[in-house]
Every structure is written in C-alpha cells, then in structure tokens.
Design a protein around this motif. Structure first.
Motif, mmCIF file in Angstrom:
data_model
loop_
_atom_site.group_PDB
_atom_site.id
_atom_site.type_symbol
_atom_site.label_atom_id
_atom_site.label_comp_id
_atom_site.label_asym_id
_atom_site.label_seq_id
_atom_site.Cartn_x
_atom_site.Cartn_y
_atom_site.Cartn_z
ATOM 1 N N PRO A 122 1.187 -1.181 -0.240
ATOM 2 C CA PRO A 122 -0.175 0.236 -0.446
ATOM 3 C C PRO A 122 0.421 1.688 0.277
ATOM 4 C CG PRO A 122 -0.526 -1.376 1.667
ATOM 5 C CD PRO A 122 0.433 -1.927 1.528
ATOM 6 N N VAL A 123 0.712 2.501 -0.805
ATOM 7 C CA VAL A 123 0.990 3.599 -0.933
ATOM 8 C C VAL A 123 0.736 3.849 0.554
ATOM 9 C CG1 VAL A 123 0.900 5.947 -2.220
ATOM 10 C CG2 VAL A 123 0.994 3.994 -3.218
ATOM 11 N N GLY A 124 0.005 3.978 0.814
ATOM 12 C CA GLY A 124 0.023 4.689 2.398
ATOM 13 C C GLY A 124 -0.837 5.939 2.361
ATOM 14 N N ASP A 125 -0.945 6.764 3.221
ATOM 15 C CA ASP A 125 -1.138 8.729 3.112
ATOM 16 C C ASP A 125 -0.331 8.983 2.313
ATOM 17 O OD1 ASP A 125 -4.013 8.540 3.934
ATOM 18 O OD2 ASP A 125 -3.537 8.194 6.217
ATOM 19 N N LEU A 126 -0.199 10.155 1.318
ATOM 20 C CA LEU A 126 0.680 10.685 0.828
ATOM 21 C C LEU A 126 0.379 12.304 1.202
ATOM 22 C CD1 LEU A 126 2.111 8.903 -2.737
ATOM 23 C CD2 LEU A 126 2.322 9.290 -0.069
ATOM 24 N N GLU A 127 1.250 12.649 1.986
ATOM 25 C CA GLU A 127 0.017 14.425 2.346
ATOM 26 C C GLU A 127 1.229 15.208 1.967
ATOM 27 O OE1 GLU A 127 -2.003 15.203 4.216
ATOM 28 O OE2 GLU A 127 -2.774 13.062 4.829
ATOM 29 N N ILE A 128 0.722 16.584 0.559
ATOM 30 C CA ILE A 128 1.698 16.738 -0.034
ATOM 31 C C ILE A 128 1.832 18.341 0.765
ATOM 32 C CG2 ILE A 128 1.091 15.999 -1.946
ATOM 33 C CD1 ILE A 128 -1.148 18.148 -2.134
ATOM 34 N N SER A 151 4.290 3.653 -8.447
ATOM 35 C CA SER A 151 3.331 3.890 -7.909
ATOM 36 C C SER A 151 2.096 3.823 -7.899
ATOM 37 C CB SER A 151 4.431 4.763 -6.639
ATOM 38 O OG SER A 151 3.285 4.921 -5.612
ATOM 39 N N GLU A 152 1.149 3.685 -7.395
ATOM 40 C CA GLU A 152 0.289 4.006 -8.560
ATOM 41 C C GLU A 152 -0.484 5.957 -7.961
ATOM 42 O OE1 GLU A 152 -2.954 0.056 -9.079
ATOM 43 O OE2 GLU A 152 -2.742 1.170 -6.922
ATOM 44 N N LEU A 153 0.262 6.229 -6.870
ATOM 45 C CA LEU A 153 0.277 7.406 -6.406
ATOM 46 C C LEU A 153 1.091 8.030 -6.511
ATOM 47 C CD1 LEU A 153 -2.492 9.200 -5.888
ATOM 48 C CD2 LEU A 153 -2.102 8.549 -2.863
ATOM 49 N N ILE A 154 1.829 9.962 -6.626
ATOM 50 C CA ILE A 154 3.033 9.889 -6.604
ATOM 51 C C ILE A 154 2.880 10.642 -5.676
ATOM 52 C CG2 ILE A 154 4.815 10.467 -7.242
ATOM 53 C CD1 ILE A 154 4.802 8.626 -9.724
ATOM 54 N N ARG A 155 4.314 11.550 -4.429
ATOM 55 C CA ARG A 155 3.369 12.735 -4.252
ATOM 56 C C ARG A 155 5.105 13.698 -5.010
ATOM 57 N NH1 ARG A 155 6.763 15.956 -0.656
ATOM 58 N NH2 ARG A 155 8.376 14.121 -0.711
ATOM 59 N N VAL A 156 4.360 14.610 -5.939
ATOM 60 C CA VAL A 156 5.336 16.061 -6.641
ATOM 61 C C VAL A 156 5.575 16.820 -5.739
ATOM 62 C CG1 VAL A 156 5.742 16.470 -9.024
ATOM 63 C CG2 VAL A 156 4.405 14.890 -8.298
ATOM 64 N N PRO A 157 7.183 16.718 -4.999
ATOM 65 C CA PRO A 157 8.167 18.175 -4.514
ATOM 66 C C PRO A 157 7.692 18.808 -4.650
ATOM 67 C CG PRO A 157 9.257 16.092 -4.244
ATOM 68 C CD PRO A 157 8.410 15.756 -4.833
ATOM 69 N N ALA A 158 8.111 20.198 -4.834
ATOM 70 C CA ALA A 158 8.160 21.675 -5.035
ATOM 71 C C ALA A 158 9.005 21.819 -6.343
ATOM 72 C CB ALA A 158 7.728 22.594 -3.790
ATOM 73 N N LEU A 159 10.433 21.284 -5.830
ATOM 74 C CA LEU A 159 10.905 21.379 -6.832
ATOM 75 C C LEU A 159 10.779 20.919 -7.898
ATOM 76 C CD1 LEU A 159 14.156 20.594 -4.779
ATOM 77 C CD2 LEU A 159 13.615 22.980 -5.839
ATOM 78 N N HIS A 160 10.533 19.242 -8.045
ATOM 79 C CA HIS A 160 10.167 18.896 -9.292
ATOM 80 C C HIS A 160 8.360 19.808 -10.189
ATOM 81 C CE1 HIS A 160 12.164 16.285 -7.183
ATOM 82 N NE2 HIS A 160 12.573 15.234 -7.969
ATOM 83 N N VAL A 161 7.297 20.121 -9.462
ATOM 84 C CA VAL A 161 7.087 21.101 -9.020
ATOM 85 C C VAL A 161 7.263 22.366 -10.512
ATOM 86 C CG1 VAL A 161 4.692 22.555 -9.324
ATOM 87 C CG2 VAL A 161 5.073 20.142 -7.881
ATOM 88 N N LYS A 162 8.015 22.953 -10.008
ATOM 89 C CA LYS A 162 8.184 24.151 -10.657
ATOM 90 C C LYS A 162 9.876 23.810 -12.104
ATOM 91 C CE LYS A 162 11.048 28.214 -9.589
ATOM 92 N NZ LYS A 162 11.585 29.069 -7.848
#
Length: 345
Positions: free
Chosen positions: A16-22, A115-126
């Motif tokens: 399980p990916v679990g809870d990915l908080e952004i 992974s079916e769910l991915i947290r994208v950090p700020a540097l990557h967003v930018k």
C-alpha cells in the motif's frame, strides 16, 4: 493505491502507498504510465541500489490534488514528470553540468514512478513537471523524460549535417537516437546490435543500415559503408565495455564518441594514439536537464519522434518483475515496455 517495491533480485512486493500528504507547494499525482528504463533494469537485475525502494522515473499521470500555492497546475491536469532537479547555483550547474550537481541525485519523487500514487515535491513541480497536450496520450507523455536524456547526449557532440552516425545498441534509447540523428540531418544512420528484432525496429524508425554484431564484423562493415572513413559520430547505447573499443576503432578522424550507457567499473584498453593523431573525442552524457524537457515535448508534439512504433509491451504494475525479465532478455522480441496501474485493485 499500491506501489511495487523492489526488495531483491526477482523480488518485488505490491505494498500500500499509504497516506501521502502534500505541502502547499506540492501536488499529488495518479500515475497512468511509467516507462521501464534501462537504468531501472540495471538496478533491479544487478541490485545496485539500497532496498527496499520503489523504482521508476519515466512518468506520466493526472494531478488529483494541487497544493494551495501551486501555480500553473490544477487537479485534472495531465502531466509528465522527471525525477531529479539540480540546484542551478553550484560550480557544476554554473558550468552547465546540471546532472553532476550534488543535489541532482538526492532529489526524487515520492515514492517513485512505479507507484499508483506519487507525491511531487515543490522543486519538481517548478522545474521538471509539464503539461501533456490534449491530443497526446499518456504513453507518449511518458517518453518526454527519456527523449530529454537523448537530447542532453546530443548536446555533448558536435554533429554536422551530412555526418555519418553509428549507434551501438538498438534498444529503446538507440531507436530514439536514430530518429534524432535523422532530425539533425545525418547522412547515414548505422545501427548495430545482436538482436534481429530490435535491429528491424531501428530500421523501422529510420536507420539506413543495420549490422547484426553476432554475425558480421562491425568495424569492417562500418568502414565499408563509409568509404573507409568511419563514422563521424559513434554513440554507445548499451552498457557493454567492449563497445568502447569498437567505437574508437569505428570513429572517423576528427569524430566524436558519445558514451550513453553505464560501463562496469574496470579499465577498458583503447588505442589512445588516436586522440593526438586523429583528434578524436570521447564524451559522456548522464540523464537530462530541466532545459531538455520543452524541446523533447515539442519533438513529440510535432511527430518528429515516433514513440508508438517503439512500444511493444504493456504490463500492469503487479507484474513489474515479469516486465523487467522480458526487457532484460536480449533474445526476446521486446523494445519499449510500459507499466500501467492495475485495474480494479
């Protein structure tokens, strides 16, 4: 939501990916396609990474949540993504070597592309995330990152219109490089490999000449095809140390060898006299830079690069180990392998 976690050779677990908080400057992404890269295969087959780990970085997906301070992106946007970000200010970055930046390899998406769910950090967003056009599918979007890597490689060579180009290795990267070499107006694009199926794929995407290295003398054939000169540009796209020797023996006077694959960390003898007498160059290229993504996307948008011709297999995430086994087997009829989420989990 699940992720495929690499624990050991031939051992992946769906967990399980679990809870990915952004945070406010991050986004949450639902992976739709993640390409299987040669480096993923190398890491999994040779266990060159610390485990447990979620691999994968050729990512395309849909944003399902955007932080409150994120600009330019919103929930529902279809995006591509790359996994490493330079600092842009260190000595390496100032010299244009962004992929050598100390920050580069320590940045990553969470937990990884497979992974079916991915947290994208700020540097990557930018810096490494971009929108996929409405008329482009996720499979093509997932090819932005590997194509960007190839463009970074072509930045390292001084290619001229009319050059003869030799590509050693007709895997997924080799087939992208064939198309780029034609785009940059090569005369002949010669490809060698030991896999007849991949050679046919290279021909289908634009190789003018193919050489089965298991049957023919690559050096002699290249010299015959180029009137004895050799290839102006030689690109090594398979991680086999002996190919460096072949490359140096195939490159023309004044030509360039591009090392675009990892070699084993051991000495490889080459005819070093050629550096002085023939003014040859050997350069390397690792990964991509944030400045390669827009050109890569435009080449895909305009149909200059055909990636659908390259896609041969699609595996659900839960069968990642089978996908790697297939892609690693040079006797199989496989080229570009894509990973997609499991349906109904």
């Amino acid at each position: 939501m699940y992720k495929s976690v690499y624990h050991d050779i031939n051992h992946f677990e769906m967990e399980p990916v679990g809870d990915l908080e952004i945070n406010d400057d991050e986004v949450l992404l639902k992976m739709q396609v993640c390409g299987l890269c040669g480096t993923d295969i190398h890491k999994a087959v040779d266990k060159t990474v610390q485990t447990p780990i979620t691999l994968g970085h050729e990512i395309a997906g849909e944003i399902i949540k955007a932080g409150s301070s994120v600009e330019g992106f919103k929930a529902g946007d279809r995006v591509f993504l790359a996994h490493h970000v330079p600092c842009f200010t260190c000595t390496y970055c100032k010299r244009g070597h962004y992929s050598l930046c100390p920050q580069f390899k320590v940045t990553n998406v969470d937990p990884g592309g497979f992974s079916e769910l991915i947290r994208v950090p700020a540097l990557h967003v930018k810096h490494t995330m971009g929108k996929i056009p409405d008329d482009m599918n996720f499979e093509t979007g997932a090819m932005v990152e590997p194509l960007a890597c190839c463009l970074h490689g072509f930045e390292q060579i001084r290619m001229h219109p009319g050059d003869n180009v030799l590509i050693l290795g007709s895997g997924q990267i080799g087939c992208l490089q064939v198309q780029l070499a034609n785009h940059f107006l090569a005369d002949r694009v010669i490809v060698s490999d030991v896999n007849p199926y991949r050679l046919k794929k290279a021909q289908a995407v634009g190789a003018t000449d193919i050489i089965n290295a298991a049957e023919d003398d690559v050096i002699k054939t290249v010299k015959d095809l180029t009137g004895g000169r050799g290839a102006d540009i030689v690109i090594i796209s398979a991680g086999i140390g002996a190919l460096l020797q072949d490359a140096v023996n195939c490159v023309a006077r004044g030509g360039t060898v591009l090392v675009f694959a990892p070699f084993p960390k051991k000495d490889i003898p080459i005819p070093a006299y050629r550096f002085f007498e023939d003014e040859i160059s050997i350069v390397g290229a690792y990964s991509s830079t944030p400045y390669n993504y827009t050109p890569a996307l435009e080449l895909l948008k305009k149909g200059v690069i055909d990636v659908q011709e390259m896609v041969t297999h699609r595996f659900p995430l839960s069968e990642l180990n089978d996908a790697i086994s297939l892609a690693h087997d040079t006797t199989k009829e496989a080229l570009k392998v894509l990973i997609v989420p499991d349906e109904g989990r």
